[in-house]
Design an enzyme around this catalytic site. Structure first.
Site, PDB file in Angstrom:
ATOM      1  N   HIS A 258      12.449 -10.893  -5.350  1.00 38.19           N
ATOM      2  CA  HIS A 258      12.690 -10.161  -4.288  1.00 38.19           C
ATOM      3  C   HIS A 258      11.726  -9.034  -3.930  1.00 38.19           C
ATOM      4  O   HIS A 258      11.768  -8.318  -2.920  1.00 38.19           O
ATOM      5  CB  HIS A 258      14.007  -9.454  -4.775  1.00 38.19           C
ATOM      6  CG  HIS A 258      14.043  -8.342  -5.686  1.00 38.19           C
ATOM      7  ND1 HIS A 258      14.436  -8.477  -6.873  1.00 38.19           N
ATOM      8  CD2 HIS A 258      13.722  -6.973  -5.313  1.00 38.19           C
ATOM      9  CE1 HIS A 258      14.602  -7.201  -7.515  1.00 38.19           C
ATOM     10  NE2 HIS A 258      14.035  -6.474  -6.572  1.00 38.19           N
TER      11      HIS A 258
ATOM     12  N   ASP B  66      15.355 -14.936  -9.778  1.00 38.35           N
ATOM     13  CA  ASP B  66      14.666 -13.990  -9.192  1.00 38.35           C
ATOM     14  C   ASP B  66      13.521 -13.780 -10.106  1.00 38.35           C
ATOM     15  O   ASP B  66      13.259 -12.616 -10.931  1.00 38.35           O
ATOM     16  CB  ASP B  66      15.503 -12.362  -9.242  1.00 38.35           C
ATOM     17  CG  ASP B  66      14.927 -11.445  -8.518  1.00 38.35           C
ATOM     18  OD1 ASP B  66      13.974 -11.457  -7.816  1.00 38.35           O
ATOM     19  OD2 ASP B  66      15.650 -10.168  -8.455  1.00 38.35           O
TER      20      ASP B  66
ATOM     21  N   GLN C 201      15.311   2.227  -8.980  1.00 41.54           N
ATOM     22  CA  GLN C 201      14.589   1.892  -8.073  1.00 41.54           C
ATOM     23  C   GLN C 201      13.062   2.090  -8.359  1.00 41.54           C
ATOM     24  O   GLN C 201      12.530   3.017  -8.916  1.00 41.54           O
ATOM     25  CB  GLN C 201      14.686   2.699  -6.814  1.00 41.54           C
ATOM     26  CG  GLN C 201      15.831   2.515  -5.893  1.00 41.54           C
ATOM     27  CD  GLN C 201      17.226   2.681  -6.866  1.00 41.54           C
ATOM     28  OE1 GLN C 201      17.270   3.808  -7.336  1.00 41.54           O
ATOM     29  NE2 GLN C 201      17.907   1.812  -6.801  1.00 41.54           N
ATOM     30  N   GLY C 202      12.196   1.067  -7.971  1.00 39.68           N
ATOM     31  CA  GLY C 202      10.784   1.129  -8.389  1.00 39.68           C
ATOM     32  C   GLY C 202      10.569   0.235  -9.789  1.00 39.68           C
ATOM     33  O   GLY C 202       9.416   0.030 -10.074  1.00 39.68           O
ATOM     34  N   ASP C 203      11.530   0.028 -10.411  1.00 36.19           N
ATOM     35  CA  ASP C 203      11.169  -0.785 -11.783  1.00 36.19           C
ATOM     36  C   ASP C 203      11.602  -2.519 -11.460  1.00 36.19           C
ATOM     37  O   ASP C 203      11.275  -2.978 -12.286  1.00 36.19           O
ATOM     38  CB  ASP C 203      12.358  -0.605 -12.548  1.00 36.19           C
ATOM     39  CG  ASP C 203      12.158   0.842 -13.325  1.00 36.19           C
ATOM     40  OD1 ASP C 203      10.908   1.233 -13.164  1.00 36.19           O
ATOM     41  OD2 ASP C 203      12.839   1.681 -13.688  1.00 36.19           O
ATOM     42  N   SER C 204      11.773  -2.759 -10.237  1.00 31.81           N
ATOM     43  CA  SER C 204      12.118  -4.388  -9.837  1.00 31.81           C
ATOM     44  C   SER C 204      10.962  -5.171 -10.442  1.00 31.81           C
ATOM     45  O   SER C 204       9.747  -4.442 -10.144  1.00 31.81           O
ATOM     46  CB  SER C 204      12.499  -4.276  -8.705  1.00 31.81           C
ATOM     47  OG  SER C 204      13.822  -3.999  -8.272  1.00 31.81           O
TER      48      SER C 204
END
Length: 272
Positions: free
Chosen positions: A85, A130, A216-219
């Site tokens: 993603h 993913d 958020q930002g660790d994906s």
């Protein structure tokens, strides 16, 4: 709202406009429910490590920060493993900058490389599968992170690390953060997420108390642990979750062992 749309809004990505590396305020946290709003809903990587502490220089040398706001790990010195993603499909792509070799993103010793090609997991539609690979135009000369080839390490305590938000809705971090999270079995995780793809996803977090998670930002960043030889092995990829570090809402990670053969085959075609 479809399951795919629901997943999109739970991905741990962060807005592209907030991802100027020099301006990052980064720390590891949990995935938050802030929606993606990049092209196709896939370019706004999320989640940092919530409840984490600052990593030491060289502690996790395989960690990589990607310019669209995601994390990643060095599968080889010139191939980054990240989340599907975080990218916009497969094919030539020179838009991504990978930064590695440092815990401080403003450190002048940071090593950078540009993307040349991206492989997104075949059949990825926002639910499961993913994972993605990013081929770099030159090696980042740092140790790499092996991936788990079977499910034997999909249990116990895991390490998470990232430059994502250190609280739900928070800012990206300048310094790499780390934390420990316990395995959550599929049956328990399904009490939180009925749409869990149990054969493809792995859950981890403190169910009772929350307080520690990616955000958020660790994906795309790795979840890893020590193997029987005392070496780090990657078991998960930060994928999604309901908010960050909420009680009863663990983080959901791509189960790397399920896709190990596919990942290795794709890397081979990229010349990794």
């Amino acid at each position: 709202m479809s399951a795919q749309d629901t997943r999109k809004h739970l991905k741990r990505v962060t807005a592209v406009g907030a991802v100027a590396l020099a301006a990052f305020s980064l720390s590891p946290s949990v995935a938050s429910a802030i929606p993606d709003d990049g092209p196709g809903g896939h370019r706004d990587p999320g989640a940092t490590v919530v409840g984490g502490t600052k990593a030491g220089q060289g502690e996790f040398p395989f960690m990589v920060r990607l310019s669209m706001g995601c994390g990643g790990s060095l599968l080889t010195k010139d191939i980054v493993l990240t989340a599907a993603h975080c990218v916009d499909g497969s094919g030539p792509d020179t838009s991504i900058t990978a930064t590695g070799g440092v815990v401080d993103l403003e450190d002048p010793a940071a090593k950078t490389a540009k993307s040349t090609e991206v492989v997104q997991a075949p059949g990825y539609d926002g639910t499961g599968k993913d994972w993605a690979l990013i081929k770099l135009n030159k090696p980042i000369d740092q140790p790499t992170l092996p991936i788990a080839e079977d499910a034997s390490y999909n249990k116990g305590e895991f390490t998470i690390a990232g430059w994502g938000a250190d609280q739900e809705g928070g800012r990206q971090q300048r310094y790499l953060l780390k934390a420990q999270v316990p395995f959550v079995d599929d049956a328990t995780c399904k009490t939180a997420y009925s749409n869990l793809v149990a054969d493809e996803e792995l859950c981890a977090g403190k169910m009772d108390t929350g307080g520690v998670d990616t955000c958020q930002g660790d994906s795309g960043g790795p979840m890893f642990r020590k193997d029987d030889a005392g070496e780090f092995v990657q078991v998960g990829i930060v994928s999604w979750g309901d908010g960050c570090a909420r009680p009863g809402k663990p983080g959901v990670y791509t189960e790397v062992s399920t896709f190990a053969k596919d990942i290795q085959a794709a890397a081979g075609k990229l010349g990794g």
